[in-house]
Design a protein around this motif. Sequence first.
Motif, PDB file in Angstrom:
ATOM      1  N   ASP A  83      -3.792  44.753  16.612  1.00 46.62           N
ATOM      2  CA  ASP A  83      -3.271  44.750  15.257  1.00 46.62           C
ATOM      3  C   ASP A  83      -3.304  43.316  14.742  1.00 46.62           C
ATOM      4  OD1 ASP A  83      -1.604  46.498  13.191  1.00 46.62           O
ATOM      5  OD2 ASP A  83      -0.619  44.554  13.335  1.00 46.62           O
ATOM      6  N   GLU A  84      -4.161  43.088  13.749  1.00 45.05           N
ATOM      7  CA  GLU A  84      -4.401  41.736  13.241  1.00 45.05           C
ATOM      8  C   GLU A  84      -4.812  40.839  14.396  1.00 45.05           C
ATOM      9  OE1 GLU A  84      -0.750  40.921  11.125  1.00 45.05           O
ATOM     10  OE2 GLU A  84      -1.525  41.862   9.301  1.00 45.05           O
ATOM     11  N   ASN A  85      -4.059  39.806  14.735  1.00 45.97           N
ATOM     12  CA  ASN A  85      -4.452  38.899  15.822  1.00 45.97           C
ATOM     13  C   ASN A  85      -3.555  39.070  17.042  1.00 45.97           C
ATOM     14  OD1 ASN A  85      -2.156  37.850  14.633  1.00 45.97           O
ATOM     15  ND2 ASN A  85      -2.740  35.722  14.954  1.00 45.97           N
ATOM     16  N   LYS A  86      -3.068  40.297  17.271  1.00 45.41           N
ATOM     17  CA  LYS A  86      -2.170  40.552  18.401  1.00 45.41           C
ATOM     18  C   LYS A  86      -2.625  41.776  19.173  1.00 45.41           C
ATOM     19  CE  LYS A  86       1.811  38.653  15.911  1.00 45.41           C
ATOM     20  NZ  LYS A  86       1.889  37.426  16.723  1.00 45.41           N
ATOM     21  N   LEU A  87      -2.455  41.708  20.501  1.00 41.94           N
ATOM     22  CA  LEU A  87      -2.706  42.834  21.390  1.00 41.94           C
ATOM     23  C   LEU A  87      -1.382  43.338  21.938  1.00 41.94           C
ATOM     24  CD1 LEU A  87      -5.772  41.614  23.482  1.00 41.94           C
ATOM     25  CD2 LEU A  87      -5.736  43.652  22.041  1.00 41.94           C
ATOM     26  N   PHE A  88      -1.213  44.643  21.926  1.00 42.43           N
ATOM     27  CA  PHE A  88       0.012  45.247  22.448  1.00 42.43           C
ATOM     28  C   PHE A  88      -0.351  46.298  23.491  1.00 42.43           C
ATOM     29  CE2 PHE A  88       0.855  43.988  18.067  1.00 42.43           C
ATOM     30  CZ  PHE A  88       2.007  43.235  18.207  1.00 42.43           C
ATOM     31  N   PHE A  96       6.431  45.542  28.483  1.00 40.44           N
ATOM     32  CA  PHE A  96       5.719  45.763  27.234  1.00 40.44           C
ATOM     33  C   PHE A  96       5.321  44.399  26.694  1.00 40.44           C
ATOM     34  CE2 PHE A  96       6.064  46.752  22.493  1.00 40.44           C
ATOM     35  CZ  PHE A  96       4.763  47.203  22.427  1.00 40.44           C
ATOM     36  N   PHE A  97       4.004  44.189  26.492  1.00 37.98           N
ATOM     37  CA  PHE A  97       3.458  42.868  26.208  1.00 37.98           C
ATOM     38  C   PHE A  97       2.972  42.740  24.768  1.00 37.98           C
ATOM     39  CE2 PHE A  97       2.770  43.601  30.720  1.00 37.98           C
ATOM     40  CZ  PHE A  97       3.117  42.392  31.304  1.00 37.98           C
ATOM     41  N   SER A  98       3.121  41.526  24.237  1.00 33.91           N
ATOM     42  CA  SER A  98       2.445  41.111  23.016  1.00 33.91           C
ATOM     43  C   SER A  98       1.634  39.864  23.352  1.00 33.91           C
ATOM     44  CB  SER A  98       3.449  40.796  21.899  1.00 33.91           C
ATOM     45  OG  SER A  98       2.803  40.202  20.793  1.00 33.91           O
ATOM     46  N   LEU A  99       0.316  39.925  23.144  1.00 33.29           N
ATOM     47  CA  LEU A  99      -0.581  38.813  23.434  1.00 33.29           C
ATOM     48  C   LEU A  99      -1.243  38.324  22.154  1.00 33.29           C
ATOM     49  CD1 LEU A  99      -0.366  40.099  26.356  1.00 33.29           C
ATOM     50  CD2 LEU A  99      -2.713  39.333  26.702  1.00 33.29           C
ATOM     51  N   ASP A 100      -1.474  37.015  22.075  1.00 33.48           N
ATOM     52  CA  ASP A 100      -2.281  36.448  21.010  1.00 33.48           C
ATOM     53  C   ASP A 100      -3.742  36.757  21.329  1.00 33.48           C
ATOM     54  OD1 ASP A 100      -4.011  34.435  19.670  1.00 33.48           O
ATOM     55  OD2 ASP A 100      -2.105  33.652  18.925  1.00 33.48           O
ATOM     56  N   THR A 103      -6.112  33.563  21.952  1.00 33.66           N
ATOM     57  CA  THR A 103      -5.937  32.687  23.118  1.00 33.66           C
ATOM     58  C   THR A 103      -5.594  33.433  24.408  1.00 33.66           C
ATOM     59  OG1 THR A 103      -3.572  32.383  22.675  1.00 33.66           O
ATOM     60  CG2 THR A 103      -5.112  30.864  21.599  1.00 33.66           C
ATOM     61  N   GLY A 104      -5.094  34.665  24.307  1.00 30.90           N
ATOM     62  CA  GLY A 104      -4.657  35.396  25.489  1.00 30.90           C
ATOM     63  C   GLY A 104      -3.262  35.016  25.941  1.00 30.90           C
ATOM     64  N   ILE A 105      -2.585  34.144  25.207  1.00 32.02           N
ATOM     65  CA  ILE A 105      -1.233  33.719  25.566  1.00 32.02           C
ATOM     66  C   ILE A 105      -0.250  34.864  25.317  1.00 32.02           C
ATOM     67  CG2 ILE A 105       0.663  32.144  24.981  1.00 32.02           C
ATOM     68  CD1 ILE A 105      -1.436  30.042  24.315  1.00 32.02           C
TER      69      ILE A 105
END
Length: 226
Positions: A83-88, A96-100, A103-105
């Motif tokens: 979603d936009e620039n985030k991976l969930f 439960f993760f939220s990644l940029d 960058t993968g951060i």
Amino acid sequence: KLNCFSVINGEKIWDFQTDNDLIKSQRKLSIVYDNQKIYFNNTRGDIYSLDKYDGSLIWLTTTREDSESLQSFLLKTSKLVLDENKLFFSNNKNNFFSLDSNTGIIEWIKNINSDLKPIISENIIFLISSEGYLFILEKETGKLIRITNLYKDIKSKKLKKASISGFAVSLKKIYISLNNGKILEVDIDKGKVSSILKISKGKISEPFINDGQIFIVKNNEIIKLN
């Protein structure tokens, strides 16, 4: 191994080999993409970002501790959501993760036990845990807005023991598929099950919403609900 083929002539363009475990996880891999990059997970729970055109590695993020390496066969992860620039995504290890996505951060982690695909609506995340709790979170910060026990007012023990196949979110309702062929209709505002629909005696797919109608797949059949 991830392979890229031309849809014009079927020729392989590139491939990428990830780390491999002797024992596979119980969840098939998930792939999402944007204009420049491909994102996918492997059986170890690692998240990869590759260049879409040449398959080169952009970043790699590990979401599992080294001490869990022998437990990969127990790992269940949800499908990735971009979603936009985030991976969930979530897993059955209470994460439960939220990644940029650039960058993968890891931006934030919440203690939610689920292998269901999260649903994003503007700045809101909907997620249902394996124990039947509905979580509503802020997308940017992961702040918990509300948590509701969906089974609180359900008396049937058989219904509570049924596992969740997936769910869909409409403007005012959440529709949850169970592996016993039933659909739970949940009022979002109240956070309560408003009705229980019997669709089949066997397993059914997660619900899909299109043009205000709900579609369910079962035994090579497609069922449409108003």
